[in-house]
Design a protein around this motif. Structure first.
Motif, PDB file in Angstrom:
ATOM      1  N   ARG A  95      22.261   4.586 128.901  1.00 55.06           N
ATOM      2  CA  ARG A  95      20.849   4.824 129.222  1.00 55.06           C
ATOM      3  C   ARG A  95      20.181   5.683 128.140  1.00 55.06           C
ATOM      4  NH1 ARG A  95      21.562   4.616 134.339  1.00 55.06           N
ATOM      5  NH2 ARG A  95      22.474   6.669 134.561  1.00 55.06           N
ATOM      6  N   VAL A  96      20.902   6.669 127.620  1.00 51.27           N
ATOM      7  CA  VAL A  96      20.365   7.498 126.528  1.00 51.27           C
ATOM      8  C   VAL A  96      20.040   6.616 125.328  1.00 51.27           C
ATOM      9  CG1 VAL A  96      20.959   9.273 124.822  1.00 51.27           C
ATOM     10  CG2 VAL A  96      21.487   9.648 127.233  1.00 51.27           C
ATOM     11  N   CYS A  97      20.975   5.745 124.964  1.00 48.81           N
ATOM     12  CA  CYS A  97      20.758   4.859 123.811  1.00 48.81           C
ATOM     13  C   CYS A  97      19.590   3.906 124.057  1.00 48.81           C
ATOM     14  CB  CYS A  97      22.025   4.074 123.499  1.00 48.81           C
ATOM     15  SG  CYS A  97      23.417   5.115 122.993  1.00 48.81           S
ATOM     16  N   ILE A  98      19.490   3.389 125.273  1.00 47.60           N
ATOM     17  CA  ILE A  98      18.399   2.471 125.616  1.00 47.60           C
ATOM     18  C   ILE A  98      17.043   3.164 125.499  1.00 47.60           C
ATOM     19  CG2 ILE A  98      17.353   1.225 127.568  1.00 47.60           C
ATOM     20  CD1 ILE A  98      20.247   0.392 128.339  1.00 47.60           C
ATOM     21  N   ASN A  99      17.000   4.471 125.791  1.00 44.12           N
ATOM     22  CA  ASN A  99      15.742   5.214 125.666  1.00 44.12           C
ATOM     23  C   ASN A  99      15.238   5.254 124.229  1.00 44.12           C
ATOM     24  OD1 ASN A  99      15.490   5.836 128.364  1.00 44.12           O
ATOM     25  ND2 ASN A  99      16.448   7.843 128.172  1.00 44.12           N
ATOM     26  N   TYR A 100      16.153   5.165 123.265  1.00 41.94           N
ATOM     27  CA  TYR A 100      15.761   5.313 121.866  1.00 41.94           C
ATOM     28  C   TYR A 100      15.669   4.009 121.096  1.00 41.94           C
ATOM     29  CZ  TYR A 100      15.959  10.302 122.205  1.00 41.94           C
ATOM     30  OH  TYR A 100      15.696  11.594 122.567  1.00 41.94           O
ATOM     31  N   LEU A 101      16.235   2.952 121.603  1.00 37.72           N
ATOM     32  CA  LEU A 101      16.289   1.712 120.825  1.00 37.72           C
ATOM     33  C   LEU A 101      15.506   0.602 121.508  1.00 37.72           C
ATOM     34  CD1 LEU A 101      19.966   2.245 119.881  1.00 37.72           C
ATOM     35  CD2 LEU A 101      18.082   2.162 118.269  1.00 37.72           C
TER      36      LEU A 101
ATOM     37  N   PHE B 156       5.998   4.737 139.728  1.00 40.07           N
ATOM     38  CA  PHE B 156       7.430   4.992 139.798  1.00 40.07           C
ATOM     39  C   PHE B 156       7.931   5.293 138.396  1.00 40.07           C
ATOM     40  CE2 PHE B 156       6.690   2.219 143.464  1.00 40.07           C
ATOM     41  CZ  PHE B 156       7.301   2.972 144.455  1.00 40.07           C
ATOM     42  N   PHE B 157       9.135   5.890 138.300  1.00 41.80           N
ATOM     43  CA  PHE B 157       9.712   6.216 136.998  1.00 41.80           C
ATOM     44  C   PHE B 157       9.804   4.971 136.116  1.00 41.80           C
ATOM     45  CE2 PHE B 157      13.369   6.582 134.168  1.00 41.80           C
ATOM     46  CZ  PHE B 157      12.957   7.661 133.406  1.00 41.80           C
ATOM     47  N   ASP B 158      10.194   3.838 136.708  1.00 41.84           N
ATOM     48  CA  ASP B 158      10.326   2.596 135.934  1.00 41.84           C
ATOM     49  C   ASP B 158       8.989   2.161 135.338  1.00 41.84           C
ATOM     50  OD1 ASP B 158      13.030   2.473 136.396  1.00 41.84           O
ATOM     51  OD2 ASP B 158      12.867   1.036 138.049  1.00 41.84           O
ATOM     52  N   ASP B 159       7.893   2.415 136.084  1.00 42.25           N
ATOM     53  CA  ASP B 159       6.562   2.084 135.561  1.00 42.25           C
ATOM     54  C   ASP B 159       6.243   2.938 134.334  1.00 42.25           C
ATOM     55  OD1 ASP B 159       6.055   0.316 137.713  1.00 42.25           O
ATOM     56  OD2 ASP B 159       5.350   1.980 138.961  1.00 42.25           O
ATOM     57  N   ILE B 160       6.575   4.203 134.438  1.00 42.69           N
ATOM     58  CA  ILE B 160       6.308   5.124 133.326  1.00 42.69           C
ATOM     59  C   ILE B 160       7.169   4.751 132.124  1.00 42.69           C
ATOM     60  CG2 ILE B 160       6.451   7.538 132.579  1.00 42.69           C
ATOM     61  CD1 ILE B 160       5.819   8.269 135.568  1.00 42.69           C
ATOM     62  N   LEU B 161       8.465   4.482 132.362  1.00 40.28           N
ATOM     63  CA  LEU B 161       9.370   4.097 131.278  1.00 40.28           C
ATOM     64  C   LEU B 161       8.898   2.809 130.613  1.00 40.28           C
ATOM     65  CD1 LEU B 161      11.920   4.932 129.805  1.00 40.28           C
ATOM     66  CD2 LEU B 161      13.240   3.611 131.460  1.00 40.28           C
TER      67      LEU B 161
ATOM     68  N   ARG C  47       7.862   2.305 126.650  1.00 37.87           N
ATOM     69  CA  ARG C  47       8.444   1.243 125.823  1.00 37.87           C
ATOM     70  C   ARG C  47       7.398   0.452 125.039  1.00 37.87           C
ATOM     71  NH1 ARG C  47      13.392   1.329 124.491  1.00 37.87           N
ATOM     72  NH2 ARG C  47      14.958   1.010 126.070  1.00 37.87           N
ATOM     73  N   THR C  48       6.129   0.514 125.458  1.00 38.94           N
ATOM     74  CA  THR C  48       5.093  -0.238 124.745  1.00 38.94           C
ATOM     75  C   THR C  48       4.587   0.513 123.512  1.00 38.94           C
ATOM     76  OG1 THR C  48       3.246   0.668 126.025  1.00 38.94           O
ATOM     77  CG2 THR C  48       4.309  -1.325 126.896  1.00 38.94           C
ATOM     78  N   LEU C  49       4.943   1.771 123.395  1.00 40.51           N
ATOM     79  CA  LEU C  49       4.517   2.548 122.223  1.00 40.51           C
ATOM     80  C   LEU C  49       5.210   2.029 120.972  1.00 40.51           C
ATOM     81  CD1 LEU C  49       4.840   6.163 123.700  1.00 40.51           C
ATOM     82  CD2 LEU C  49       2.730   4.866 123.364  1.00 40.51           C
ATOM     83  N   PRO C  50       4.581   2.185 119.812  1.00 42.08           N
ATOM     84  CA  PRO C  50       5.287   1.838 118.573  1.00 42.08           C
ATOM     85  C   PRO C  50       6.600   2.630 118.494  1.00 42.08           C
ATOM     86  CG  PRO C  50       2.973   2.320 118.146  1.00 42.08           C
ATOM     87  CD  PRO C  50       3.238   2.685 119.574  1.00 42.08           C
ATOM     88  N   LEU C  51       7.632   2.037 117.911  1.00 45.96           N
ATOM     89  CA  LEU C  51       8.970   2.620 117.937  1.00 45.96           C
ATOM     90  C   LEU C  51       9.017   4.039 117.378  1.00 45.96           C
ATOM     91  CD1 LEU C  51      11.887   2.215 118.714  1.00 45.96           C
ATOM     92  CD2 LEU C  51      12.262   1.113 116.497  1.00 45.96           C
ATOM     93  N   ALA C  52       8.322   4.292 116.283  1.00 45.41           N
ATOM     94  CA  ALA C  52       8.332   5.635 115.698  1.00 45.41           C
ATOM     95  C   ALA C  52       7.712   6.646 116.659  1.00 45.41           C
ATOM     96  CB  ALA C  52       7.578   5.639 114.367  1.00 45.41           C
TER      97      ALA C  52
END
Length: 195
Positions: A36-42, A119-124, A128-133
């Motif tokens: 999950r940590v890795c998924i947050n960043y990639l 919900f948390f999933d909505d926020i996450l 995820r729609t933000l540019p990667l940087a």
């Protein structure tokens, strides 16, 4: 995952001795949280799995350096996963070296009534729609508590660029979350009328 010092010592000692059972136990114990940590960043699950596996290889290679008296095993592994994920996505990141002028963070404030509708999933999903940087800087700062100095060192950018990305993330998220909350409110109203 909270382990007692005795449990952590046993796992660490087993891994240092190349005990496959201890290595497998450590891997299984931290699999879900660290993936999950890795998924947050990639940006994609395959990259996250790659970073996760690379991270665990680093864990096993450097576990002899872990001291149970100085830290918690899960926190130590989490840091390795964060840094491995950052290394993995560095080539994908395109940071604009911008300077940010001082802005008042209140202009990006998201009211609690908006957050209550999501919900948390909505926020996450919106993060995820933000540019990667921008997403990476936001995650490091807000989710993992890194300072702009630490972020700048990790991503090889200036502190000003880090601040700009964080500010930009907050600005974009405010609009996205307000829109999502309105949609969630309308959905709730429709559900209430059909009952």
């Amino acid at each position: 995952m909270n382990l007692t010092k005795k449990q952590a010592n046993k796992l660490v000692t087993g891994c240092i001795d190349n005990n496959r059972k201890a290595q497998e136990e450590l891997y299984k114990l931290f699999y879900a949280d660290m993936l999950r940590v890795c998924i947050n960043y990639l940006p994609d699950r395959e990259m996250a799995k790659e970073a996760f596996n690379t991270g665990f290889l680093k864990v096993f290679q450097s576990i002899k350096n872990f001291d149970t008296e100085k830290g918690e095993l899960g926190g130590w592994i989490r840091k390795i996963m964060i840094f491995t994920s950052i290394d993995k996505c560095r080539s994908e990141l395109k940071f604009n070296h911008l300077l940010i002028t001082d802005r008042d963070d209140d202009e990006f404030f998201i009211s609690p009534d908006i957050l209550e509708k999501l919900f948390f999933d909505d926020i996450l999903k919106e993060i995820r729609t933000l540019p990667l940087a921008t997403q990476t800087v936001f995650n490091l700062s807000v989710l993992d508590g890194f300072s702009h100095k630490e972020i700048a060192a990790q991503l090889n950018i200036s502190e000003g660029t880090s601040r700009w990305h964080l500010s930009e993330a907050k600005k974009q998220l405010k609009g996205l979350l307000e829109t999502s909350a309105k949609g969630a409110g309308r959905q709730a109203e429709r559900s209430g009328k059909t009952k």
